[in-house]
Design a protein around this motif. Structure first.
Motif, PDB file in Angstrom:
ATOM      1  N   ARG A   2       0.829  -1.214   0.000  1.00 30.25           N
ATOM      2  CA  ARG A   2       0.000   0.000   0.000  1.00 30.25           C
ATOM      3  C   ARG A   2       0.864   1.265   0.000  1.00 30.25           C
ATOM      4  N   ILE A   7       1.213   1.997  -6.105  1.00 27.44           N
ATOM      5  CA  ILE A   7      -0.129   1.895  -5.509  1.00 27.44           C
ATOM      6  C   ILE A   7      -0.581   3.264  -5.006  1.00 27.44           C
ATOM      7  N   ILE A 192      -6.236 -11.790  -8.374  1.00 26.38           N
ATOM      8  CA  ILE A 192      -6.257 -11.030  -7.111  1.00 26.38           C
ATOM      9  C   ILE A 192      -6.137 -11.992  -5.936  1.00 26.38           C
ATOM     10  N   ASN A 197      -1.081  -7.213  -6.921  1.00 29.61           N
ATOM     11  CA  ASN A 197      -1.302  -5.974  -6.160  1.00 29.61           C
ATOM     12  C   ASN A 197      -2.069  -4.915  -6.944  1.00 29.61           C
ATOM     13  N   ALA A 198      -2.227  -5.131  -8.244  1.00 32.57           N
ATOM     14  CA  ALA A 198      -2.984  -4.223  -9.117  1.00 32.57           C
ATOM     15  C   ALA A 198      -3.356  -5.033 -10.349  1.00 32.57           C
ATOM     16  N   ARG A 231     -11.836  -5.586  -5.409  1.00 28.02           N
ATOM     17  CA  ARG A 231     -10.786  -4.591  -5.640  1.00 28.02           C
ATOM     18  C   ARG A 231     -10.350  -3.835  -4.389  1.00 28.02           C
ATOM     19  N   ASP A 233      -8.170  -2.335  -1.953  1.00 29.45           N
ATOM     20  CA  ASP A 233      -6.726  -2.063  -1.971  1.00 29.45           C
ATOM     21  C   ASP A 233      -6.034  -2.504  -3.259  1.00 29.45           C
ATOM     22  N   ILE A 234      -6.801  -2.901  -4.268  1.00 31.22           N
ATOM     23  CA  ILE A 234      -6.231  -3.340  -5.549  1.00 31.22           C
ATOM     24  C   ILE A 234      -6.637  -2.331  -6.618  1.00 31.22           C
TER      25      ILE A 234
END
Length: 341
Positions: A2, A7, A192, A197-198, A231, A233-234
């Motif tokens: 994060r 991010i 995910i 992480n994205a 999603r 935190d993604i």
């Protein structure tokens, strides 16, 4: 993750400099890529977790990039659904069983996520190697782009058969797109769950569509996919060739980031987007063929233009071309990492 540059920028938070990664950063411009590619087929590389991890890590180790992107291909969803996929040197991808009739569409399987378990396995291996150093981006092809390969049977310059289906058989086109969208949402959620992480959605051929057709046959399915993603935190990045035109509509699908091609002023388009949507881009990849002083000047010109803007990820307007000199790409990353707001 994060607190990583990528991010934070994707969520439009302040960063000390723009993060950098590049589409096709693990690929044919690298001699080290060819050392692997000359031993294995492209699909073997995608489907063998250790090999996919080896290729994913090349730009991490050799370029010092701020994010890794999973080594795979946008067409693995089409294959999982029943497409007979192959890749041929200098020709590209081919589906031996193109999808052109109602029966072809009916035969496509949407309960096929188990066929893509090798991608989840690769993500786990890559994350073990990254050890939390930088984020890992997962991705999928957008429904219209995957559809175009399935219908054409491979790459196309004019998308004639695809557009004929859109215009003459719109109900069939929607059935096909709906099936691909279902699989794509499941596939991104698989990634995910496996630890990316994205995620980025690639609509590589969207620029072939008129505005109304893009809205009906592409945008609505991307919006559907994004609405189904786990999603938290993604960040979700939406990319299409043609984003300089389609960006305001792309924003309505509620991605966190819109990746912009090089045909528009990046600050101008960011100002036209809703608050809180980050932009990614948008250096013309051809700049990386130029002299190093030109590369530096163009990167600084872009960065000076975006100064003071939260929510900016450096990338190219599209992917790195195979014959761009490796040293030029490495130099570009060094220039970016030296820059301070």
């Amino acid at each position: 993750m994060r607190d990583s540059l990528l991010i934070k920028a994707a969520f439009s938070e302040k960063t000390e400099r723009p993060p950098v990664w590049m589409m096709r950063q693990a690929g044919r411009f690298m001699p080290q890529y060819w050392e692997i590619k000359n031993k294995y087929s492209f699909l073997e590389m995608c489907k063998t977790p250790e090999l996919a991890a080896d290729v994913t890590m090349l730009p991490v180790d050799l370029l010092g990039i701020d994010a890794a992107i999973l080594f795979s291909d946008i067409l693995v969803t089409g294959e999982a659904m029943g497409g007979d996929l192959s890749f041929t040197q200098n020709i590209g991808p081919k589906f031996a069983n193109p999808v052109r009739t109602q029966k072809d569409i009916d035969n496509l399987n949407t309960d096929c996520i188990s066929e893509l378990q090798y991608v989840a396995d690769a993500i786990k291996v890559i994350q073990q190697r990254l050890k939390g150093s930088i984020p890992l981006i997962g991705f999928a092809g957008a429904p219209f782009t995957v559809m175009s390969y399935l219908v054409e049977g491979g790459s196309s310059k004019d998308f004639k058969l695809t557009k004929l289906m859109l215009h003459n058989e719109p109900e069939m086109a929607h059935q096909l797109l709906s099936k691909i969208a279902t699989v794509t949402a499941d596939y991104l959620n698989l990634q995910i769950a496996a630890g990316v992480n994205a995620v980025q959605i690639f609509d590589s051929w969207a620029q072939a569509l008129a505005w109304d057709d893009y809205k009906e046959f592409s945008h609505r399915y991307i919006a559907e996919i994004i609405s189904k993603l786990n999603r938290k935190d993604i960040p979700v990045i939406s990319f299409c060739k043609g984003s300089s035109v389609f960006a305001p509509l792309m924003a309505e699908a509620k991605p966190d980031v819109i990746s912009i091609d090089w045909n528009v002023d990046l600050l101008d388009i960011k100002k036209r987007l809703p608050q809180g949507i980050a932009v990614q881009g948008n250096l013309d990849p051809h700049i990386l063929y130029a002299d190093k002083k030109v590369i530096k000047e163009r990167i600084y010109r872009l960065f000076d233009r975006m100064k003071g803007e939260n929510g900016f990820i450096f990338n190219l307007g599209h992917g790195i071309m195979p014959d761009i000199p490796f040293d030029n790409v490495k130099y570009a990353v060094e220039v970016i990492k030296e820059y301070k707001y």
